[in-house]
Design an enzyme around this catalytic site. Structure first.
Site, PDB file in Angstrom:
ATOM      1  N   GLU A 256       4.944   3.604   3.806  1.00  0.00           N
ATOM      2  CA  GLU A 256       5.759   2.461   4.226  1.00  0.00           C
ATOM      3  C   GLU A 256       7.031   3.064   4.794  1.00  0.00           C
ATOM      4  O   GLU A 256       7.861   3.596   4.063  1.00  0.00           O
ATOM      5  CB  GLU A 256       6.054   1.551   3.031  1.00  0.00           C
ATOM      6  N   CYS A 290      14.500  -1.605   5.171  1.00  0.00           N
ATOM      7  CA  CYS A 290      13.630  -1.343   6.329  1.00  0.00           C
ATOM      8  C   CYS A 290      13.254  -2.611   7.088  1.00  0.00           C
ATOM      9  O   CYS A 290      12.861  -2.545   8.245  1.00  0.00           O
ATOM     10  CB  CYS A 290      12.377  -0.595   5.886  1.00  0.00           C
TER      11      CYS A 290
END
Length: 484
Positions: A256, A290
């Protein structure tokens, strides 16, 4: 050793094979981003200790038959989640000290991972077996069972260490795997504190090992032949290195990675309604997230209107002491991170960009603070519009048609998340055109444990969370039985 920091004990011990052990590797120095005071200075795991942790996880997976019982896994994970909530104040105090995150994000940092771990605990007792029935000649029947993947190397990031690290091991353990959890060297203390919780709730020896370390510890872990699966959250560049290191042993990876999320404000949308929540979203946690909306797409004819509304919204974003409940924006994690962000903004201004709102540093005597910054006058080809900033900075890009807005949103190497604002039916019609793993319409809702986080393009491989994330730690096994 462990030492006292205010009301919270700072734990610097590693958890290896069920025992507390002092590190013998690289020295890790944790500095409070708000006060610049040293919180802890200790040694992380050596390569030999990484080996010990993996061997302990390997032994537990191969030999501890008790861990194969889904009911036991459910029980200890539920206790772990309960203990997270019982210790939420102490854990949050430590998080504020090591990463400078605002106190009002306690639900995001503690409550959410506890909820996710409970969900994984309940899902882990499900029977995922699929009955395929007879073959074409009716001479055999088949079914597919799902087995735990093995030993998991879980590597967490500094920005949400419990959410990221806790949910990685929650899913892995629920699936029947064993794990070694490695903290970010920038935020090791809260992750190491989880070792106390693991021992208290009775997670069997070797099933969960928790260590801290830097680059060498990370390499030793991802290259270790005893590891079956690597789950990493972090930057794209480090993700590439992790993938290369894991590839030597043909180990599977879940990555990720970064995001450069676009927020598309459709024509006619009520900009005033959404301006504050949009800007507060990337200011949250000092922009160190993010999924932050760091590219805001506005219709060209409404650019100036949006700029004015943004300046008003910025007046409501309080920058200051992360322990003040009214603070939205605390410091970034390090002096180096602040300098990197400032350099990116300075280069954009040199290229002709304008600072629409905010900018610069607040008047604070100590700490690595930045004001939120909104930048305009750029196109999507510029560095600030393409590279992940990981700071409280967003850029405004303009479009003339909705088709152009979709092209700009998709014109990125990253594809983690997107936001779209406007009439719901119009938004939903456009969602399939967006090449990202998550789309939030009109602000969406808080994270939910049954929904996956998936990165398209360079934003990652595989999925975190939800059933998709749980299955990342399972392997299908086909059983073929002839008819007597």
């Amino acid at each position: 050793m462990d030492s006292s920091h205010g009301a919270t004990t700072v734990r610097t011990q590693l958890l290896i094979d069920g025992e507390d052990r002092p590190g013998r590797g690289e020295r890790l120095k944790v500095v409070n981003p708000a006060t610049e005071e040293v919180v802890a200075d200790f040694q992380g795991a050596s390569a030999e200790q990484v080996d010990e942790a993996v061997r302990a996880a390997r032994r537990a997976f191969d030999e501890d038959r008790s861990w194969r019982d889904p009911a036991l896994r459910r029980s200890v994970l539920l206790k772990f989640a309960d203990l997270l909530m019982e210790r939420r104040d102490a854990l949050m105090d430590l998080l504020i000290s090591e990463i400078g995150t605002p106190a009002n994000l306690k639900p995001n940092h503690i409550d959410t991972p506890a909820t996710f771990i409970r969900w994984f605990a309940e899902q882990g007792v499900r029977d995922f077996t699929r009955n395929l029935g007879f073959n074409a000649t009716r001479t055999a029947t088949s079914y597919v069972a799902y087995r735990p993947a093995g030993v998991v190397a879980a590597i967490t990031a500094f920005n949400y260490p419990i959410l990221i690290g806790g949910t990685k091991v929650g899913a892995a353990l629920a699936a029947g795997c064993t794990a070694v959890l490695l903290s970010s060297p920038q935020a090791p203390l809260t992750v190491l504190k989880l070792g106390e919780l693991a021992r208290e709730v009775g997670i069997p020896r070797g099933v969960l090992n928790i260590i801290a370390g830097g680059v060498e510890a990370g390499r030793a872990l991802t290259e270790h032949p005893g590891v079956d699966k690597v789950s990493f959250t972090g930057s794209v560049n480090v993700g590439r290195q992790v993938m290369q290191q894991a590839a030597g042993g043909l180990r599977d990876v879940v990555l990720e990675l970064g995001g450069k999320s676009a927020a598309i404000m459709l024509p006619g949308v009520d900009l005033e309604r959404y301006a504050f929540q949009l800007h507060a979203r990337y200011a949250r946690n000092a922009g160190q997230g993010c999924g932050s909306p760091t590219r805001i797409l506005v219709e060209e004819s409404r650019y100036r209107e949006f700029c004015e509304l943004s300046r008003k919204a910025y007046e409501k974003i309080k920058v200051g002491d992360p322990r003040d409940p009214s603070t939205i924006l605390g410091p970034v994690v390090s002096a180096a991170q602040r300098e990197r962000i400032e350099a990116m903004v300075a280069r954009a201004v040199e290229q002709g960009a304008e600072i629409i709102a905010g900018g610069g540093r607040p008047d604070m005597p100590k700490g690595w603070y930045l004001n939120p910054t909104l930048v305009g006058g750029l196109d999507n080809s510029k560095e600030l519009a393409r590279q992940e900033i990981f700071g409280p900075v967003s850029v405004v890009l303009t479009y003339r048609t909705v088709e152009e807005a979709i092209r700009i949103a998709n014109d990125s190497e990253l594809g983690l998340k997107a936001y779209i604002f406007g009439p719901t039916a119009e938004c939903l019609k456009l969602v399939p055109e967006l090449r990202v793993g998550t789309v939030q319409v009109n602000g969406g809702s808080p994270l939910r444990p049954d929904a996956p986080m998936t990165g398209y393009k360079h934003s990652g491989l595989g999925s975190e969370w939800g059933e998709d994330g749980l299955r990342e730690f399972m392997l299908p096994q086909h059983i073929d039985v002839p008819v007597a």
